[in-house]
Design a protein around this motif. Sequence first.
Motif, mmCIF file in Angstrom:
data_model
loop_
_atom_site.group_PDB
_atom_site.id
_atom_site.type_symbol
_atom_site.label_atom_id
_atom_site.label_comp_id
_atom_site.label_asym_id
_atom_site.label_seq_id
_atom_site.Cartn_x
_atom_site.Cartn_y
_atom_site.Cartn_z
ATOM 1 N N SER A 44 0.826 -1.268 0.016
ATOM 2 C CA SER A 44 -0.074 0.104 -0.103
ATOM 3 C C SER A 44 0.890 1.351 -0.073
ATOM 4 C CB SER A 44 -0.873 0.033 0.965
ATOM 5 O OG SER A 44 -1.554 1.367 1.370
ATOM 6 N N GLN A 45 1.925 1.224 0.717
ATOM 7 C CA GLN A 45 2.697 2.463 0.989
ATOM 8 C C GLN A 45 3.498 2.580 -0.600
ATOM 9 O OE1 GLN A 45 6.158 1.933 3.674
ATOM 10 N NE2 GLN A 45 6.716 4.048 3.243
ATOM 11 N N GLU A 46 4.006 1.442 -1.076
ATOM 12 C CA GLU A 46 4.588 1.557 -2.423
ATOM 13 C C GLU A 46 3.570 2.283 -3.509
ATOM 14 O OE1 GLU A 46 6.033 -2.615 -2.893
ATOM 15 O OE2 GLU A 46 8.146 -2.034 -2.130
ATOM 16 N N GLU A 47 2.256 1.762 -3.421
ATOM 17 C CA GLU A 47 1.414 2.155 -4.471
ATOM 18 C C GLU A 47 1.184 3.591 -4.131
ATOM 19 O OE1 GLU A 47 -1.975 -0.235 -4.005
ATOM 20 O OE2 GLU A 47 -0.916 -2.133 -4.902
ATOM 21 N N ALA A 48 1.235 3.957 -2.919
ATOM 22 C CA ALA A 48 0.701 5.784 -2.647
ATOM 23 C C ALA A 48 2.122 6.231 -3.115
ATOM 24 C CB ALA A 48 0.680 5.772 -1.083
ATOM 25 N N VAL A 49 3.357 5.871 -2.970
ATOM 26 C CA VAL A 49 4.537 6.571 -3.602
ATOM 27 C C VAL A 49 4.471 6.629 -4.874
ATOM 28 C CG1 VAL A 49 7.102 6.625 -3.675
ATOM 29 C CG2 VAL A 49 5.865 6.181 -1.365
ATOM 30 N N GLU A 50 4.143 5.533 -5.810
ATOM 31 C CA GLU A 50 4.316 5.668 -6.961
ATOM 32 C C GLU A 50 2.956 6.551 -7.380
ATOM 33 O OE1 GLU A 50 5.121 4.692 -10.532
ATOM 34 O OE2 GLU A 50 6.099 3.898 -8.969
ATOM 35 N N ARG A 51 1.799 6.542 -6.961
ATOM 36 C CA ARG A 51 0.680 7.380 -7.345
ATOM 37 C C ARG A 51 1.255 8.987 -7.169
ATOM 38 N NH1 ARG A 51 -2.402 3.992 -4.622
ATOM 39 N NH2 ARG A 51 -2.652 5.329 -3.079
ATOM 40 N N TRP A 52 2.006 9.273 -6.102
ATOM 41 C CA TRP A 52 2.550 10.718 -5.811
ATOM 42 C C TRP A 52 3.491 10.775 -6.712
ATOM 43 C CZ3 TRP A 52 7.510 11.799 -3.945
ATOM 44 C CH2 TRP A 52 7.634 13.155 -3.714
ATOM 45 N N LEU A 53 4.419 9.919 -7.074
ATOM 46 C CA LEU A 53 5.300 10.294 -8.037
ATOM 47 C C LEU A 53 4.667 10.413 -9.595
ATOM 48 C CD1 LEU A 53 8.050 7.815 -7.302
ATOM 49 C CD2 LEU A 53 8.567 10.184 -7.099
ATOM 50 N N ARG A 54 3.754 9.973 -9.844
ATOM 51 C CA ARG A 54 3.162 9.872 -11.267
ATOM 52 C C ARG A 54 2.051 11.017 -11.310
ATOM 53 N NH1 ARG A 54 4.047 5.805 -14.438
ATOM 54 N NH2 ARG A 54 4.622 3.714 -13.601
ATOM 55 N N THR A 55 1.749 11.781 -10.098
ATOM 56 C CA THR A 55 0.902 12.864 -10.317
ATOM 57 C C THR A 55 1.411 14.013 -9.738
ATOM 58 O OG1 THR A 55 -0.363 12.264 -8.100
ATOM 59 C CG2 THR A 55 -1.473 11.319 -9.979
ATOM 60 N N GLU A 56 1.675 14.081 -8.562
ATOM 61 C CA GLU A 56 2.450 15.464 -8.196
ATOM 62 C C GLU A 56 3.646 15.935 -8.630
ATOM 63 O OE1 GLU A 56 1.009 17.011 -4.855
ATOM 64 O OE2 GLU A 56 -0.891 15.883 -4.701
ATOM 65 N N VAL A 57 4.618 14.950 -8.460
ATOM 66 C CA VAL A 57 5.627 14.991 -8.942
ATOM 67 C C VAL A 57 5.995 15.325 -10.610
ATOM 68 C CG1 VAL A 57 8.072 14.230 -9.017
ATOM 69 C CG2 VAL A 57 6.993 13.751 -6.957
ATOM 70 N N VAL A 58 5.263 14.602 -11.259
ATOM 71 C CA VAL A 58 5.321 14.578 -12.724
ATOM 72 C C VAL A 58 4.747 16.004 -13.193
ATOM 73 C CG1 VAL A 58 4.220 13.880 -14.872
ATOM 74 C CG2 VAL A 58 5.344 12.117 -13.388
ATOM 75 N N ASN A 59 3.604 16.376 -12.477
ATOM 76 C CA ASN A 59 3.022 17.768 -12.571
ATOM 77 C C ASN A 59 3.646 18.627 -12.374
ATOM 78 O OD1 ASN A 59 0.473 16.223 -13.567
ATOM 79 N ND2 ASN A 59 -0.629 16.635 -11.723
ATOM 80 N N SER A 60 4.504 18.706 -11.373
ATOM 81 C CA SER A 60 5.342 19.716 -10.727
ATOM 82 C C SER A 60 6.459 19.847 -11.811
ATOM 83 C CB SER A 60 6.177 19.384 -9.409
ATOM 84 O OG SER A 60 4.995 19.473 -8.477
ATOM 85 N N VAL A 61 7.066 18.692 -12.224
ATOM 86 C CA VAL A 61 8.005 18.800 -13.224
ATOM 87 C C VAL A 61 7.801 19.484 -14.607
ATOM 88 C CG1 VAL A 61 9.771 17.422 -14.777
ATOM 89 C CG2 VAL A 61 9.495 17.046 -12.279
ATOM 90 N N GLU A 62 6.395 19.119 -14.913
ATOM 91 C CA GLU A 62 6.025 19.612 -16.230
ATOM 92 C C GLU A 62 5.545 21.145 -16.120
ATOM 93 O OE1 GLU A 62 2.454 17.038 -16.930
ATOM 94 O OE2 GLU A 62 4.047 15.511 -18.035
ATOM 95 N N ALA A 63 5.132 21.501 -14.947
ATOM 96 C CA ALA A 63 4.780 23.045 -14.677
ATOM 97 C C ALA A 63 6.258 23.676 -14.424
ATOM 98 C CB ALA A 63 4.426 23.178 -13.398
ATOM 99 N N MET A 64 7.228 23.153 -14.053
ATOM 100 C CA MET A 64 8.354 23.746 -14.276
ATOM 101 C C MET A 64 9.200 23.874 -15.569
ATOM 102 S SD MET A 64 9.192 25.005 -11.392
ATOM 103 C CE MET A 64 10.674 25.171 -10.677
ATOM 104 N N ARG A 65 8.819 22.887 -16.185
ATOM 105 C CA ARG A 65 9.528 23.163 -17.541
ATOM 106 C C ARG A 65 8.862 24.008 -18.535
ATOM 107 N NH1 ARG A 65 10.063 16.796 -18.751
ATOM 108 N NH2 ARG A 65 12.088 16.473 -17.871
ATOM 109 N N ALA A 66 7.379 24.165 -18.236
ATOM 110 C CA ALA A 66 6.453 25.040 -18.927
ATOM 111 C C ALA A 66 6.946 26.560 -18.597
ATOM 112 C CB ALA A 66 4.936 24.923 -18.712
#
Length: 94
Positions: A44-66
């Motif tokens: 469950s913890q691994e799935e939560a980290v994976e979700r966070w990476l795929r949503t929050e972190v990816v979105n933040s990286v994309e926003a910084m690139r933009a």
Amino acid sequence: MRTTKQLSITLPNNMAEALKERVASGAYASESEVIRDGLRALFSQEEAVERWLRTEVVNSVEAMRADPSRAISAEDMRAYLSGLRAKYDDENGS
């Protein structure tokens, strides 16, 4: 058809004792149940980290690139975090 598989594991003494204590306390019916519950929590913890990476972190990286102007330097981030730590220490008497 069997849906379980028997394994033999080796644990450090403190983990083995903690496992036995949980069974002895009645919190779990068996040592296997403790291990299964621990693995479910890990998954469950691994799935939560994976979700966070795929949503929050990816979105933040994309926003910084933009809009790279939103970025701050590592030095500024360290100063900001130091300020937060000092505020936390002041509020908690550390």
